[in-house]
Design a protein around this motif. Structure first.
Motif, PDB file in Angstrom:
ATOM      1  N   SER A   1      41.955  40.532  31.584  1.00 37.09           N
ATOM      2  CA  SER A   1      41.733  41.975  31.637  1.00 37.09           C
ATOM      3  C   SER A   1      41.697  42.485  33.069  1.00 37.09           C
ATOM      4  O   SER A   1      42.322  43.499  33.399  1.00 37.09           O
ATOM      5  CB  SER A   1      40.430  42.327  30.914  1.00 37.09           C
ATOM      6  N   CYS A   2      40.959  41.794  33.931  1.00 35.69           N
ATOM      7  CA  CYS A   2      40.879  42.207  35.336  1.00 35.69           C
ATOM      8  C   CYS A   2      42.259  42.140  35.986  1.00 35.69           C
ATOM      9  O   CYS A   2      42.681  43.075  36.675  1.00 35.69           O
ATOM     10  CB  CYS A   2      39.889  41.329  36.093  1.00 35.69           C
ATOM     11  N   THR A   3      42.964  41.028  35.754  1.00 29.85           N
ATOM     12  CA  THR A   3      44.308  40.870  36.324  1.00 29.85           C
ATOM     13  C   THR A   3      45.231  41.972  35.823  1.00 29.85           C
ATOM     14  O   THR A   3      45.946  42.606  36.607  1.00 29.85           O
ATOM     15  CB  THR A   3      44.880  39.485  35.968  1.00 29.85           C
ATOM     16  N   ARG A   4      45.219  42.214  34.528  1.00 30.13           N
ATOM     17  CA  ARG A   4      46.087  43.237  33.927  1.00 30.13           C
ATOM     18  C   ARG A   4      45.830  44.616  34.517  1.00 30.13           C
ATOM     19  O   ARG A   4      46.769  45.335  34.883  1.00 30.13           O
ATOM     20  CB  ARG A   4      45.850  43.257  32.419  1.00 30.13           C
ATOM     21  N   GLN A   5      44.560  44.995  34.641  1.00 33.01           N
ATOM     22  CA  GLN A   5      44.242  46.320  35.162  1.00 33.01           C
ATOM     23  C   GLN A   5      44.664  46.481  36.612  1.00 33.01           C
ATOM     24  O   GLN A   5      45.167  47.537  37.010  1.00 33.01           O
ATOM     25  CB  GLN A   5      42.752  46.608  34.998  1.00 33.01           C
ATOM     26  N   ILE A   6      44.463  45.436  37.422  1.00 30.79           N
ATOM     27  CA  ILE A   6      44.877  45.506  38.821  1.00 30.79           C
ATOM     28  C   ILE A   6      46.391  45.638  38.907  1.00 30.79           C
ATOM     29  O   ILE A   6      46.917  46.546  39.556  1.00 30.79           O
ATOM     30  CB  ILE A   6      44.379  44.277  39.614  1.00 30.79           C
ATOM     31  N   VAL A   7      47.112  44.741  38.244  1.00 32.40           N
ATOM     32  CA  VAL A   7      48.573  44.736  38.332  1.00 32.40           C
ATOM     33  C   VAL A   7      49.163  46.021  37.740  1.00 32.40           C
ATOM     34  O   VAL A   7      50.055  46.634  38.341  1.00 32.40           O
ATOM     35  CB  VAL A   7      49.162  43.477  37.653  1.00 32.40           C
ATOM     36  N   ASP A   8      48.671  46.460  36.584  1.00 33.08           N
ATOM     37  CA  ASP A   8      49.177  47.715  35.986  1.00 33.08           C
ATOM     38  C   ASP A   8      49.034  48.876  36.963  1.00 33.08           C
ATOM     39  O   ASP A   8      49.953  49.671  37.141  1.00 33.08           O
ATOM     40  CB  ASP A   8      48.429  48.044  34.693  1.00 33.08           C
TER      41      ASP A   8
ATOM     42  N   CYS B   1      48.684  40.653  50.297  1.00 34.91           N
ATOM     43  CA  CYS B   1      48.112  39.555  49.505  1.00 34.91           C
ATOM     44  C   CYS B   1      47.918  39.994  48.053  1.00 34.91           C
ATOM     45  O   CYS B   1      46.848  39.835  47.484  1.00 34.91           O
ATOM     46  CB  CYS B   1      46.792  39.096  50.108  1.00 34.91           C
ATOM     47  N   LEU B   2      48.942  40.557  47.485  1.00 31.08           N
ATOM     48  CA  LEU B   2      48.841  41.063  46.114  1.00 31.08           C
ATOM     49  C   LEU B   2      49.715  40.281  45.142  1.00 31.08           C
ATOM     50  O   LEU B   2      50.087  40.781  44.085  1.00 31.08           O
ATOM     51  CB  LEU B   2      49.205  42.554  46.077  1.00 31.08           C
ATOM     52  N   GLY B   3      50.018  39.041  45.484  1.00 28.89           N
ATOM     53  CA  GLY B   3      50.785  38.200  44.576  1.00 28.89           C
ATOM     54  C   GLY B   3      49.927  37.738  43.408  1.00 28.89           C
ATOM     55  O   GLY B   3      48.704  37.913  43.384  1.00 28.89           O
ATOM     56  N   SER B   4      50.566  37.131  42.428  1.00 24.75           N
ATOM     57  CA  SER B   4      49.863  36.720  41.216  1.00 24.75           C
ATOM     58  C   SER B   4      48.749  35.713  41.507  1.00 24.75           C
ATOM     59  O   SER B   4      47.687  35.768  40.874  1.00 24.75           O
ATOM     60  CB  SER B   4      50.845  36.154  40.188  1.00 24.75           C
ATOM     61  N   GLU B   5      48.963  34.821  42.462  1.00 21.94           N
ATOM     62  CA  GLU B   5      47.931  33.833  42.775  1.00 21.94           C
ATOM     63  C   GLU B   5      46.664  34.490  43.311  1.00 21.94           C
ATOM     64  O   GLU B   5      45.555  34.202  42.861  1.00 21.94           O
ATOM     65  CB  GLU B   5      48.458  32.817  43.790  1.00 21.94           C
ATOM     66  N   CYS B   6      46.824  35.399  44.253  1.00 21.53           N
ATOM     67  CA  CYS B   6      45.664  36.055  44.864  1.00 21.53           C
ATOM     68  C   CYS B   6      44.963  36.991  43.868  1.00 21.53           C
ATOM     69  O   CYS B   6      43.740  36.996  43.775  1.00 21.53           O
ATOM     70  CB  CYS B   6      46.100  36.814  46.115  1.00 21.53           C
ATOM     71  N   VAL B   7      45.729  37.772  43.124  1.00 18.78           N
ATOM     72  CA  VAL B   7      45.127  38.696  42.151  1.00 18.78           C
ATOM     73  C   VAL B   7      44.377  37.907  41.085  1.00 18.78           C
ATOM     74  O   VAL B   7      43.230  38.231  40.751  1.00 18.78           O
ATOM     75  CB  VAL B   7      46.187  39.629  41.529  1.00 18.78           C
TER      76      VAL B   7
ATOM     77  N   LEU C   1      48.724  48.686  40.270  1.00 19.76           N
ATOM     78  CA  LEU C   1      49.571  48.490  41.433  1.00 19.76           C
ATOM     79  C   LEU C   1      51.001  48.980  41.158  1.00 19.76           C
ATOM     80  O   LEU C   1      51.639  49.557  42.030  1.00 19.76           O
ATOM     81  CB  LEU C   1      49.577  47.027  41.865  1.00 19.76           C
ATOM     82  N   TYR C   2      51.465  48.772  39.939  1.00 18.56           N
ATOM     83  CA  TYR C   2      52.788  49.294  39.566  1.00 18.56           C
ATOM     84  C   TYR C   2      52.762  50.819  39.446  1.00 18.56           C
ATOM     85  O   TYR C   2      53.658  51.502  39.930  1.00 18.56           O
ATOM     86  CB  TYR C   2      53.291  48.657  38.274  1.00 18.56           C
ATOM     87  N   LYS C   3      51.724  51.364  38.815  1.00 17.05           N
ATOM     88  CA  LYS C   3      51.618  52.830  38.676  1.00 17.05           C
ATOM     89  C   LYS C   3      51.585  53.514  40.037  1.00 17.05           C
ATOM     90  O   LYS C   3      52.147  54.597  40.215  1.00 17.05           O
ATOM     91  CB  LYS C   3      50.361  53.208  37.881  1.00 17.05           C
ATOM     92  N   LEU C   4      50.897  52.883  40.980  1.00 15.78           N
ATOM     93  CA  LEU C   4      50.778  53.445  42.324  1.00 15.78           C
ATOM     94  C   LEU C   4      51.965  53.101  43.217  1.00 15.78           C
ATOM     95  O   LEU C   4      51.990  53.465  44.392  1.00 15.78           O
ATOM     96  CB  LEU C   4      49.473  52.952  42.972  1.00 15.78           C
ATOM     97  N   LYS C   5      52.931  52.369  42.669  1.00 15.10           N
ATOM     98  CA  LYS C   5      54.152  51.972  43.377  1.00 15.10           C
ATOM     99  C   LYS C   5      53.861  51.105  44.611  1.00 15.10           C
ATOM    100  O   LYS C   5      54.554  51.134  45.607  1.00 15.10           O
ATOM    101  CB  LYS C   5      55.008  53.180  43.745  1.00 15.10           C
ATOM    102  N   ILE C   6      52.780  50.327  44.504  1.00 15.53           N
ATOM    103  CA  ILE C   6      52.449  49.359  45.553  1.00 15.53           C
ATOM    104  C   ILE C   6      53.215  48.063  45.297  1.00 15.53           C
ATOM    105  O   ILE C   6      53.629  47.384  46.208  1.00 15.53           O
ATOM    106  CB  ILE C   6      50.931  49.132  45.628  1.00 15.53           C
ATOM    107  N   LEU C   7      53.438  47.759  44.022  1.00 14.93           N
ATOM    108  CA  LEU C   7      54.287  46.625  43.616  1.00 14.93           C
ATOM    109  C   LEU C   7      55.568  47.176  43.048  1.00 14.93           C
ATOM    110  O   LEU C   7      55.614  48.253  42.485  1.00 14.93           O
ATOM    111  CB  LEU C   7      53.600  45.749  42.551  1.00 14.93           C
TER     112      LEU C   7
END
Length: 143
Positions: A128-135, A85-91, A137-143
């Motif tokens: 800001s919250c969305t950006r930090q989560i998504v950034d 559940c890590l799509g843009s809508e949920c995040v 998730l990419y760094k951790l290679k989850i997305l």
């Protein structure tokens, strides 16, 4: 199993707020059941604990007495996500909860019928919250 833990500061990247003390911990879980099990330890709230939600924001404020004043501890909540559940809508949905809880805590959630600095403050916190989560998730290679 917890997949990741991310620290998110709602005021980061927000030109309207200069106080960066308060933050959330964001946790990503392998399964929805594990997410809800962790959530049960953090809160007695069990709305839909057996079903639909794949993410939840759990505000928590701890007050402590420090040098004659009551102050709020820096951590103001936890956000839990099931990894599917890590799509843009949920995040972005959880980012709204994070931002509104944070601005209520700061007594700065002051919306009118016009787009003004208060609405901009909210929009920046959500972004800001969305950006930090998504950034992260990419760094951790989850997305």
């Amino acid at each position: 199993m917890q997949v990741a833990k991310i620290k998110v500061i709602p005021a980061k990247y927000n030109p309207f707020i200069k106080d960066f003390r308060h933050y959330y911990h964001v946790y990503i879980f392998e399964t929805k059941a594990e997410m809800w099990q962790a959530g049960a330890k953090l809160s007695s709230w069990d709305k839909d604990a057996h079903g639909g939600y794949g993410a939840i924001t759990i505000p928590c404020r701890r007050e402590k007495y420090d040098e004659g004043n009551w102050i709020t501890a820096p951590k103001i909540g936890d956000v839990l996500f099931y990894k599917d559940c890590l799509g843009s809508e949920c995040v972005s949905h959880e980012a709204v909860h994070m931002a509104t809880n944070y601005l209520r805590f700061k007594n700065q959630l002051l919306l009118t019928d016009q787009i003004d600095d208060n609405e901009e403050k909210l929009a920046y916190c959500i972004g800001s919250c969305t950006r930090q989560i998504v950034d992260n998730l990419y760094k951790l290679k989850i997305l």
